[in-house]
Scaffold this active site. Sequence first.
Site, PDB file in Angstrom:
ATOM      1  N   THR A 230      25.077   6.428  14.932  1.00 40.61           N
ATOM      2  CA  THR A 230      24.998   5.532  13.782  1.00 40.61           C
ATOM      3  C   THR A 230      25.103   4.114  14.314  1.00 40.61           C
ATOM      4  OG1 THR A 230      25.895   7.137  12.188  1.00 40.61           O
ATOM      5  CG2 THR A 230      26.036   4.800  11.614  1.00 40.61           C
TER       6      THR A 230
ATOM      7  N   ALA B 240      32.583   7.836   0.625  1.00 39.28           N
ATOM      8  CA  ALA B 240      31.257   8.455   0.587  1.00 39.28           C
ATOM      9  C   ALA B 240      30.429   8.043   1.797  1.00 39.28           C
ATOM     10  CB  ALA B 240      30.541   8.072  -0.705  1.00 39.28           C
ATOM     11  N   LYS B 241      30.480   6.776   2.162  1.00 43.02           N
ATOM     12  CA  LYS B 241      29.702   6.313   3.312  1.00 43.02           C
ATOM     13  C   LYS B 241      30.269   6.867   4.619  1.00 43.02           C
ATOM     14  CE  LYS B 241      26.443   3.860   1.380  1.00 43.02           C
ATOM     15  NZ  LYS B 241      25.035   4.324   1.453  1.00 43.02           N
TER      16      LYS B 241
ATOM     17  N   GLY C  63       4.903   4.858  -4.611  1.00 42.74           N
ATOM     18  CA  GLY C  63       6.218   5.124  -5.167  1.00 42.74           C
ATOM     19  C   GLY C  63       6.245   6.344  -6.062  1.00 42.74           C
TER      20      GLY C  63
ATOM     21  N   TYR D  80      33.533   4.349  -2.558  1.00 44.42           N
ATOM     22  CA  TYR D  80      32.299   4.034  -1.844  1.00 44.42           C
ATOM     23  C   TYR D  80      32.493   4.177  -0.339  1.00 44.42           C
ATOM     24  CZ  TYR D  80      28.381   1.175  -0.156  1.00 44.42           C
ATOM     25  OH  TYR D  80      27.260   0.716   0.499  1.00 44.42           O
TER      26      TYR D  80
ATOM     27  N   GLY E  40       0.792  -1.220   0.000  1.00 45.45           N
ATOM     28  CA  GLY E  40       0.000   0.000   0.000  1.00 45.45           C
ATOM     29  C   GLY E  40       0.824   1.268   0.000  1.00 45.45           C
TER      30      GLY E  40
ATOM     31  N   ILE F  94      24.763  -7.443   3.931  1.00 41.22           N
ATOM     32  CA  ILE F  94      23.334  -7.721   3.872  1.00 41.22           C
ATOM     33  C   ILE F  94      23.047  -8.433   2.551  1.00 41.22           C
ATOM     34  CG2 ILE F  94      21.013  -6.756   4.014  1.00 41.22           C
ATOM     35  CD1 ILE F  94      22.727  -6.262   6.518  1.00 41.22           C
TER      36      ILE F  94
END
Length: 248
Positions: free
Chosen positions: A238, A157-158, A56, A154, A53, A187
């Site tokens: 974090t 940037a993170k 987007g 990467y 529901g 992940i």
Amino acid sequence: MSKEFENRVVLVTGGASGIGRGIVEAFAAEGARVAFSYLTSEVEARNIEQETGAIGFKSDLTRPDAARELVAQVNERVGAIDTLVANTGGLIARSPFLDCSLELWNECFALNVTSTFLSCQAVLPAMIAAGRGTIITISSLAGHNGGGLNAVHYGTAKGALITFTKGLAREVGPLGIRVNGVAPGLIGTRFHDVHSTAESRKATVDQTPLRREGTPADVAGAVVFLASDKAAFLAAETIEVNGGLGLF
């Protein structure tokens, strides 16, 4: 399901697949009114709309005006945004540092850092006017350890996102807005299907105290917690969601 998120509006950027999809599903299950952005995952976006529901919106959040346009659309169709999850990001491609082009470097920062910067700027005026709101950034273990092989762009940037989270939390905390982040480890998503080998993933699992890959639901649980009243006195944090990897 608790009733805490009923009638709350949550915007998840990059919410059509992977970790973002898990976050959309988790907030929808909590009763929130969920909006999400996507850019290329059209089929996945339609599927998650039907299943949850959520609504987007196609948006390229590296484009200067796109975040403001997205927020205006969400305000009109879903409601005033209570929580932003700035999840848009990606590796783009692995590259040895000496071969990393300025174009790849800038594209990686635009996708991960600039999109978060612009999204936060777009939602904050209304949150400040309301005197409340939560923002959750999505960094990575790479932001702490520099990233895997051929991923300096990467990881950098993170890492910037972890600093951004602290700085923004300090600035807007006195205005009633909490800013925190989540830094996932390995992940099991399409990200690693594309950018990591089976051997490297197994080696990472073997070094992880909990001896498995994480799931999008593992990350989503931390995000929902940070957006909830249970985290009412948490700011500038974090949270590491990595099964203990890199903590020893």
